[in-house]
Design an enzyme around this catalytic site. Structure first.
Site, short mmCIF file in Angstrom:
data_model
loop_
_atom_site.label_atom_id
_atom_site.label_comp_id
_atom_site.label_asym_id
_atom_site.label_seq_id
_atom_site.Cartn_x
_atom_site.Cartn_y
_atom_site.Cartn_z
N LYS A 18 8.92 26.78 67.52
CA LYS A 18 9.95 27.21 68.49
C LYS A 18 9.94 28.73 68.69
O LYS A 18 9.96 29.22 69.81
CB LYS A 18 11.36 26.80 68.02
CG LYS A 18 11.55 25.31 67.82
CD LYS A 18 12.96 24.98 67.36
CE LYS A 18 13.35 25.56 66.02
NZ LYS A 18 12.58 25.05 64.87
N ARG A 93 22.59 23.11 66.30
CA ARG A 93 21.90 22.35 65.25
C ARG A 93 22.71 21.15 64.79
O ARG A 93 22.30 20.45 63.88
CB ARG A 93 21.67 23.25 64.06
CG ARG A 93 20.34 23.97 64.14
CD ARG A 93 20.29 24.89 62.95
NE ARG A 93 19.03 24.88 62.31
CZ ARG A 93 18.08 25.80 62.55
NH1 ARG A 93 18.23 26.72 63.44
NH2 ARG A 93 16.97 25.75 61.87
N ARG A 127 3.06 30.03 56.73
CA ARG A 127 3.66 31.16 57.46
C ARG A 127 3.83 32.38 56.55
O ARG A 127 4.24 32.26 55.40
CB ARG A 127 5.03 30.77 58.02
CG ARG A 127 5.73 31.95 58.67
CD ARG A 127 6.88 31.54 59.55
NE ARG A 127 7.81 30.66 58.88
CZ ARG A 127 8.75 29.97 59.50
NH1 ARG A 127 8.89 30.07 60.81
NH2 ARG A 127 9.55 29.18 58.83
N ARG A 160 8.84 33.64 53.68
CA ARG A 160 10.29 33.48 53.78
C ARG A 160 10.78 32.66 52.59
O ARG A 160 10.12 31.68 52.21
CB ARG A 160 10.64 32.73 55.09
CG ARG A 160 10.99 33.65 56.23
CD ARG A 160 11.15 32.96 57.56
NE ARG A 160 11.99 31.79 57.62
CZ ARG A 160 12.27 31.13 58.75
NH1 ARG A 160 11.77 31.54 59.90
NH2 ARG A 160 13.02 30.05 58.75
N ARG A 171 15.20 21.39 54.37
CA ARG A 171 15.33 21.69 55.82
C ARG A 171 14.92 20.48 56.67
O ARG A 171 15.53 20.21 57.70
CB ARG A 171 14.48 22.91 56.19
CG ARG A 171 15.08 24.20 55.66
CD ARG A 171 14.05 25.29 55.58
NE ARG A 171 13.62 25.76 56.89
CZ ARG A 171 12.47 26.40 57.10
NH1 ARG A 171 11.64 26.64 56.10
NH2 ARG A 171 12.16 26.80 58.30
#
Ligand code: AP5
Length: 213
Positions: A18, A93, A127, A160, A171
């Site tokens: 996203k 969300r 990531r 992260r 998540r």
């Protein structure tokens, strides 16, 4: 007739791409990219009271309480650059947030990004981010020129806290339980546009462009 006002939401599971796509489309449409994740991470980095309260939830992979996120979002939506449209990445969300958004700034298009779970896990665990300029890399699909260093400013890249395996799994469950019901909500309202998120960022960007045209 005045200029087109774009009010777009990017919906989809963690790691689907996203943020990557929002940066591209927002630039093309000339509207701000509003990521509640980025706004919250900035509040954490500058140690504001809101950031300190949000940090524990974020690091564990849970949603930050609705009232905190709404506070930060309202403030951002009130800025002059958001008056002619915006691209919301990561909000709403859950159903309560969708209702809150409807009351402040109804959106016309919701792009729902789709990717198999194993690919999400690959993208999230690979990531790396630059703590100085927030550039996003991926060890597999978007490696920096010098391993472990930001191309722009040479800062050492970090992972992260919520891209650790335990937080990733929380998540993904939070998404399935609380966020996925929004797909039906927006489908019934006739505003949902599914987007296949497989393939390279350029391939996905072409599908995004076709969906908002
Ligand atoms: P947030 O920052 O919104 O995280 P997220 O939704 O989990 O999404 P991600 O940023 O992980 O992934 P993305 O889909 O943007 O993917 P990206 O483009 O980076 O939220 C973080 C936390 O903040 C939440 O858990 C919560 O605690 C809190 N929060 C935020 N909003 C909230 C709200 N409204 N209410 C309550 N709490 C809230 O890509 C991922 C990786 O894949 C990158 O390495 C990228 O380079 C790579 N990649 C991208 N596209 C491709 C591609 N096509 N092919 C290969 N690799 C790709």
């Amino acid at each position: 007739m005045g200029p087109t006002v774009h009010r777009i939401v990017f919906l989809g599971p963690p790691g689907v791409g996203k943020g990557t796509q929002a940066a591209i489309l927002a630039k093309e449409l000339g509207i701000p990219h509003l990521s509640t994740g980025d706004l919250l991470r900035a509040a954490v980095a500058t140690r504001t009271p809101l950031g300190l309260e949000a940090k524990g939830h974020m690091d564990a992979g849970r949603l930050v309480p609705d009232d905190l996120v709404l506070r930060i979002l309202r403030e951002r939506l009130a800025a002059p650059d958001a008056q002619a449209g915006f691209l919301l990445d990561g909000y709403p969300r859950n159903l309560a947030q969708a209702r809150q958004l409807e009351a402040i700034a109804p959106v016309e298009t919701v792009l729902a990004f789709e990717l198999p779970a194993r690919r999400l896990i690959e993208r999230l665990s690979g990531r790396r981010v630059c703590p100085t300029c927030q550039s996003v890399y991926n060890v597999a699909s978007r490696p920096p020129k010098v391993p472990g260093r930001c191309d722009r400013d040479g800062t050492e890249l970090v992972q992260r806290p919520d891209d650790r395996p335990e937080a990733i799994s929380t998540r993904l469950s939070v998404y399935a339980e609380q966020t996925a019901p929004l797909l039906d909500h927006y489908r019934r309202a006739g505003r949902l546009q599914p987007v296949d998120a497989t393939g390279s960022p350029d391939e996905v960007a072409a599908r995004v462009r076709a969906a908002v045209r």
